[in-house]
Design an enzyme around this catalytic site. Structure first.
Site, short mmCIF file in Angstrom:
data_model
loop_
_atom_site.label_atom_id
_atom_site.label_comp_id
_atom_site.label_asym_id
_atom_site.label_seq_id
_atom_site.Cartn_x
_atom_site.Cartn_y
_atom_site.Cartn_z
N HIS A 1 0.83 -1.20 0.00
CA HIS A 1 0.00 0.00 0.00
C HIS A 1 0.87 1.26 0.00
CE1 HIS A 1 1.01 -0.44 4.24
NE2 HIS A 1 0.68 0.83 4.42
N ASP B 1 0.61 5.07 1.80
CA ASP B 1 -0.12 5.64 2.93
C ASP B 1 -1.11 6.71 2.48
OD1 ASP B 1 1.15 4.08 4.83
OD2 ASP B 1 2.70 5.56 5.26
N HIS C 1 4.73 0.14 0.28
CA HIS C 1 5.48 -0.62 1.28
C HIS C 1 4.62 -1.71 1.88
CE1 HIS C 1 3.69 2.80 3.46
NE2 HIS C 1 3.62 2.00 4.52
N ARG D 1 5.74 6.33 13.89
CA ARG D 1 5.81 6.97 12.58
C ARG D 1 5.34 8.41 12.63
NH1 ARG D 1 1.85 4.62 8.31
NH2 ARG D 1 0.53 6.30 9.08
#
Length: 311
Positions: free
Chosen positions: A137, A139, A287, A302
């Site tokens: 995917h 983000d 990723h 993150r």
């Protein structure tokens, strides 16, 4: 049959076919830089490539200290050229992680994710069931302006497993058959947060956010605002259909495009150690967090940098 006839005859090769939209073997074009872009050396830190087109370890940069303008500029070039940068053994605090990410713009948060001790830092604390993992995917493509990039810090790693993989979507586009690239010219696709989050999020929680995050349209092939490279911009988690195509045709094309992230030549795989940091260009990559470490714990934090409207 005479000896002469036997020698002169040629056996016919049997008829065969592969299913439509398969992945075919053969040479692939692996181009790290945009056409005409010079391959310049780096002078302010060490760069160790982890593959031909994507992924490099950076040495000689301390993420816990402010970046000098020249270092920031050269890191930005490295990010554009390598798409994901890895920094070993940094151990930044949440404030230091945020300060590093802010060198690339304003930060954004995702209310659907759990926060760490700092509300601007998302925390992924996993030990058993997969969640927001094990799927290719990009983000937050369900936003009108998806993130420019993300800075991920591994605070705790399992004794084995828990790698993360990235795929270069410019290389994926470069290697599409010409007739597919022509078919995608000008095509737009719908992105929706519901499919990606419905796997792990109660429906009543999703309902509260559906007005805040309505479906949006993005180009199927976007142009990178800094490099000018064209790249695929669809992903399994959030892309639901191609606008104006009938459902069967859209599903078939999206299956083909989703497959491109699975090609190993376009990928880099990183094995984490506690304190490592990755910084990736969310515009140019997909990723995949590998969920193979249960029942051990993996804790990552993150920070996301706000991006632009894809064009």
């Amino acid at each position: 049959m005479s000896l002469t006839a036997s020698i002169g005859s040629v056996a016919a090769l049997r008829t065969s076919r592969l299913p439509p939209d398969g992945l075919y073997e053969g040479p692939r074009e692996l181009r790290r830089l945009a056409p005409g872009q010079p391959d310049r050396p780096y002078t302010l830190f060490d760069v160790v490539p982890l593959g031909p087109v994507i992924g490099a370890e950076i040495g000689g940069v301390d993420l816990t200290r402010p970046l000098a303008p020249a270092v920031r500029e050269e890191l930005d070039r490295a990010l554009l050229e390598w798409k994901v940068l890895f920094f070993r053994g940094q151990h930044p605090s949440s404030a230091e992680q945020r300060a590093f990410a802010r060198n690339w713009g304003e930060l954004e948060t995702n209310p659907l994710l759990a926060a760490g001790d700092d509300p601007e830092v998302a925390r992924f604390d996993r030990s058993s069931a997969p969640s927001f993992e094990n799927v290719w995917h990009t983000d937050v493509t369900f936003r009108e302006r998806p993130a420019l990039g993300a800075v991920l810090h591994l605070r705790e790693v399992p004794p084995y497993g828990g790698d993360t993989m990235w795929a270069d979507m410019a290389a994926a586009y470069d290697n599409l058959p010409p007739e597919v690239r022509a078919r995608l010219e000008g095509a737009r696709a719908v992105h929706d947060f519901v499919p990606g989050f419905a796997r792990f999020t109660p429906e009543e929680r999703l309902v509260r956010f559906q007005d805040r995050f309505p479906p949006v349209e993005h180009p199927v092939v976007r142009t990178h605002p800094a490099t000018g490279r064209r790249m695929l911009f669809v992903n399994t988690s959030f892309t639901t259909r191609i606008v104006g195509w009938d459902q069967e045709e859209s599903d078939r094309m999206l299956r083909l495009l989703f497959q491109q992230a699975h090609v190993p030549e376009y990928q880099v795989r990183f094995t984490w150690r506690a304190g490592d940091v990755a910084f990736w260009d969310n515009r140019a990559t997909q990723h995949y967090a590998v969920n193979d470490y249960a029942p051990h714990r993996r804790v990552a934090e993150r920070v996301a940098v706000a991006g632009d409207r894809p064009r």
